[in-house]
Scaffold this motif. Structure first.
Motif, PDB file in Angstrom:
ATOM      1  N   ASN A  55       0.829  -1.209   0.000  1.00 34.75           N
ATOM      2  CA  ASN A  55       0.000   0.000   0.000  1.00 34.75           C
ATOM      3  C   ASN A  55       0.862   1.257   0.000  1.00 34.75           C
ATOM      4  O   ASN A  55       0.534   2.251  -0.652  1.00 34.75           O
ATOM      5  CB  ASN A  55      -0.926   0.005   1.222  1.00 34.75           C
ATOM      6  CG  ASN A  55      -2.299  -0.566   0.920  1.00 34.75           C
ATOM      7  OD1 ASN A  55      -2.995  -0.086   0.032  1.00 34.75           O
ATOM      8  ND2 ASN A  55      -2.682  -1.594   1.638  1.00 34.75           N
ATOM      9  N   LEU A  56       1.964   1.216   0.750  1.00 35.28           N
ATOM     10  CA  LEU A  56       2.889   2.350   0.757  1.00 35.28           C
ATOM     11  C   LEU A  56       3.500   2.562  -0.622  1.00 35.28           C
ATOM     12  O   LEU A  56       3.644   3.701  -1.085  1.00 35.28           O
ATOM     13  CB  LEU A  56       3.993   2.115   1.793  1.00 35.28           C
ATOM     14  CG  LEU A  56       3.592   2.281   3.261  1.00 35.28           C
ATOM     15  CD1 LEU A  56       4.710   1.795   4.178  1.00 35.28           C
ATOM     16  CD2 LEU A  56       3.249   3.740   3.570  1.00 35.28           C
ATOM     17  N   SER A 191      -6.228  -7.130   4.943  1.00 38.74           N
ATOM     18  CA  SER A 191      -5.195  -6.234   5.475  1.00 38.74           C
ATOM     19  C   SER A 191      -5.019  -5.017   4.579  1.00 38.74           C
ATOM     20  O   SER A 191      -4.856  -3.889   5.062  1.00 38.74           O
ATOM     21  CB  SER A 191      -3.861  -6.978   5.604  1.00 38.74           C
ATOM     22  OG  SER A 191      -3.968  -8.059   6.502  1.00 38.74           O
ATOM     23  N   SER A 192      -5.051  -5.247   3.273  1.00 39.83           N
ATOM     24  CA  SER A 192      -4.899  -4.139   2.326  1.00 39.83           C
ATOM     25  C   SER A 192      -6.037  -3.143   2.474  1.00 39.83           C
ATOM     26  O   SER A 192      -5.821  -1.930   2.476  1.00 39.83           O
ATOM     27  CB  SER A 192      -4.854  -4.679   0.890  1.00 39.83           C
ATOM     28  OG  SER A 192      -3.715  -5.479   0.687  1.00 39.83           O
ATOM     29  N   ILE A 193      -7.257  -3.657   2.617  1.00 42.67           N
ATOM     30  CA  ILE A 193      -8.412  -2.775   2.791  1.00 42.67           C
ATOM     31  C   ILE A 193      -8.301  -1.996   4.097  1.00 42.67           C
ATOM     32  O   ILE A 193      -8.548  -0.794   4.153  1.00 42.67           O
ATOM     33  CB  ILE A 193      -9.718  -3.594   2.765  1.00 42.67           C
ATOM     34  CG1 ILE A 193      -9.985  -4.132   1.361  1.00 42.67           C
ATOM     35  CG2 ILE A 193     -10.898  -2.750   3.229  1.00 42.67           C
ATOM     36  CD1 ILE A 193     -11.231  -4.987   1.267  1.00 42.67           C
ATOM     37  N   ALA A 194      -7.909  -2.699   5.164  1.00 39.34           N
ATOM     38  CA  ALA A 194      -7.865  -2.080   6.489  1.00 39.34           C
ATOM     39  C   ALA A 194      -6.880  -0.918   6.554  1.00 39.34           C
ATOM     40  O   ALA A 194      -7.146   0.104   7.197  1.00 39.34           O
ATOM     41  CB  ALA A 194      -7.505  -3.135   7.534  1.00 39.34           C
ATOM     42  N   ILE A 198      -5.904   4.515   5.755  1.00 39.08           N
ATOM     43  CA  ILE A 198      -4.994   5.150   6.712  1.00 39.08           C
ATOM     44  C   ILE A 198      -3.727   5.625   6.008  1.00 39.08           C
ATOM     45  O   ILE A 198      -3.267   6.757   6.206  1.00 39.08           O
ATOM     46  CB  ILE A 198      -4.638   4.161   7.841  1.00 39.08           C
ATOM     47  CG1 ILE A 198      -5.897   3.774   8.621  1.00 39.08           C
ATOM     48  CG2 ILE A 198      -3.593   4.766   8.773  1.00 39.08           C
ATOM     49  CD1 ILE A 198      -5.674   2.682   9.644  1.00 39.08           C
ATOM     50  N   ILE A 199      -3.163   4.747   5.176  1.00 43.96           N
ATOM     51  CA  ILE A 199      -1.921   5.084   4.475  1.00 43.96           C
ATOM     52  C   ILE A 199      -2.142   6.229   3.496  1.00 43.96           C
ATOM     53  O   ILE A 199      -1.300   7.125   3.359  1.00 43.96           O
ATOM     54  CB  ILE A 199      -1.368   3.840   3.753  1.00 43.96           C
ATOM     55  CG1 ILE A 199      -0.874   2.824   4.787  1.00 43.96           C
ATOM     56  CG2 ILE A 199      -0.237   4.215   2.793  1.00 43.96           C
ATOM     57  CD1 ILE A 199      -0.458   1.498   4.209  1.00 43.96           C
ATOM     58  N   LYS A 204      -1.114  11.627   2.186  1.00 48.12           N
ATOM     59  CA  LYS A 204      -1.868  12.702   1.536  1.00 48.12           C
ATOM     60  C   LYS A 204      -2.179  12.379   0.073  1.00 48.12           C
ATOM     61  O   LYS A 204      -2.076  13.229  -0.811  1.00 48.12           O
ATOM     62  CB  LYS A 204      -1.105  14.030   1.630  1.00 48.12           C
ATOM     63  CG  LYS A 204      -0.909  14.508   3.062  1.00 48.12           C
ATOM     64  CD  LYS A 204      -0.177  15.834   3.122  1.00 48.12           C
ATOM     65  CE  LYS A 204      -0.009  16.298   4.561  1.00 48.12           C
ATOM     66  NZ  LYS A 204       0.719  17.596   4.657  1.00 48.12           N
ATOM     67  N   THR A 205      -2.548  11.116  -0.161  1.00 50.28           N
ATOM     68  CA  THR A 205      -2.957  10.704  -1.505  1.00 50.28           C
ATOM     69  C   THR A 205      -4.413  10.253  -1.510  1.00 50.28           C
ATOM     70  O   THR A 205      -4.847   9.564  -2.422  1.00 50.28           O
ATOM     71  CB  THR A 205      -2.069   9.550  -2.013  1.00 50.28           C
ATOM     72  OG1 THR A 205      -2.103   8.463  -1.072  1.00 50.28           O
ATOM     73  CG2 THR A 205      -0.638  10.012  -2.201  1.00 50.28           C
ATOM     74  N   THR A 206      -5.153  10.621  -0.466  1.00 49.24           N
ATOM     75  CA  THR A 206      -6.550  10.244  -0.384  1.00 49.24           C
ATOM     76  C   THR A 206      -7.351  10.854  -1.519  1.00 49.24           C
ATOM     77  O   THR A 206      -7.025  11.933  -2.022  1.00 49.24           O
ATOM     78  CB  THR A 206      -7.161  10.672   0.966  1.00 49.24           C
ATOM     79  OG1 THR A 206      -8.547  10.312   0.990  1.00 49.24           O
ATOM     80  CG2 THR A 206      -7.017  12.169   1.185  1.00 49.24           C
TER      81      THR A 206
END
Length: 210
Positions: A55-56, A191-194, A198-199, A204-206
């Protein structure tokens, strides 16, 4: 768009191997009979770690490739337009509707541009993430890596099973060793969804407007 990517990953990574099921070997599932990382606790945390790292990576590529200022400007403009158009339709203000219709072509162009901005990083990250899962994780972990207190198979049928059923656990030839054991792909998917939201907020890529 991010949720669509995760859903597609989930479909492709399900326990029968999805469209790459042949990679599951004789057991027809992703995982190993002799995993490098054994034990439910260690495996669960390790798979979650992979989900966080990937995710990062996805967020870093997204931040590099997408002009966040431009994206937010387009998002703000399209949302304002849609809100104004809905208000005009509800009030039956035909004059305002006609004025907004003249702007529709421009707004459609902006929406298409925003979609393309989102798709570019997805096209780069989607295939590598799938390949990492199929060619790396199955050799590190067992077929199931966690136990759920309840069944997570909320979608009827066998198309999207997250946890083992009682019938699968009772079958000595099946990879499931216990009822409600969570498949390797499913724990990675959850885990990826969870951690995705947050990540994205931290980096700041939301996709949401703040």
């Amino acid at each position: 768009m991010e949720s669509i990517l995760l859903l597609l990953q989930g479909i492709f990574l399900q326990d029968d191997g999805g469209f790459l099921g042949f990679l599951g070997g004789d057991r027809g599932a992703l995982g190993s009979d002799d995993p490098v990382i054994a034990g439910l606790i260690a495996a669960a945390f390790a798979v979650s770690g992979f989900g966080i790292l990937l995710n990062l990576l996805n967020s870093a590529i997204r931040k590099k490739m997408i002009d966040q200022v431009k994206w937010r400007r387009i998002m703000k403009e399209t949302r304002a337009f849609n809100k104004e158009r809905m208000a005009a339709f509800r009030s039956k203000d035909q004059e305002r509707i006609n004025q907004l219709n003249k702007k529709s072509a421009y707004m459609n162009k902006l929406s298409m541009e925003m979609m393309q901005m989102n798709l570019r990083p997805m096209m780069i990250t989607f295939i590598p993430l799938i390949l990492i899962f199929y060619f790396v994780l199955p050799y590190l972990f067992s077929y199931t890596v966690a136990i759920s207190p309840v069944s997570l198979n909320v979608i009827p049928g066998d198309f999207f099973q997250l946890t083992c059923t009682a019938e699968q656990a009772a079958d000595p030839d099946h990879v499931c060793e216990a009822e409600n054991a969570i498949f390797l792909w499913a724990w990675y998917f959850l885990s990826s969804i969870a951690f995705s939201g947050i990540i994205m907020k931290i980096t700041k890529t939301t996709m949401e407007l703040n």
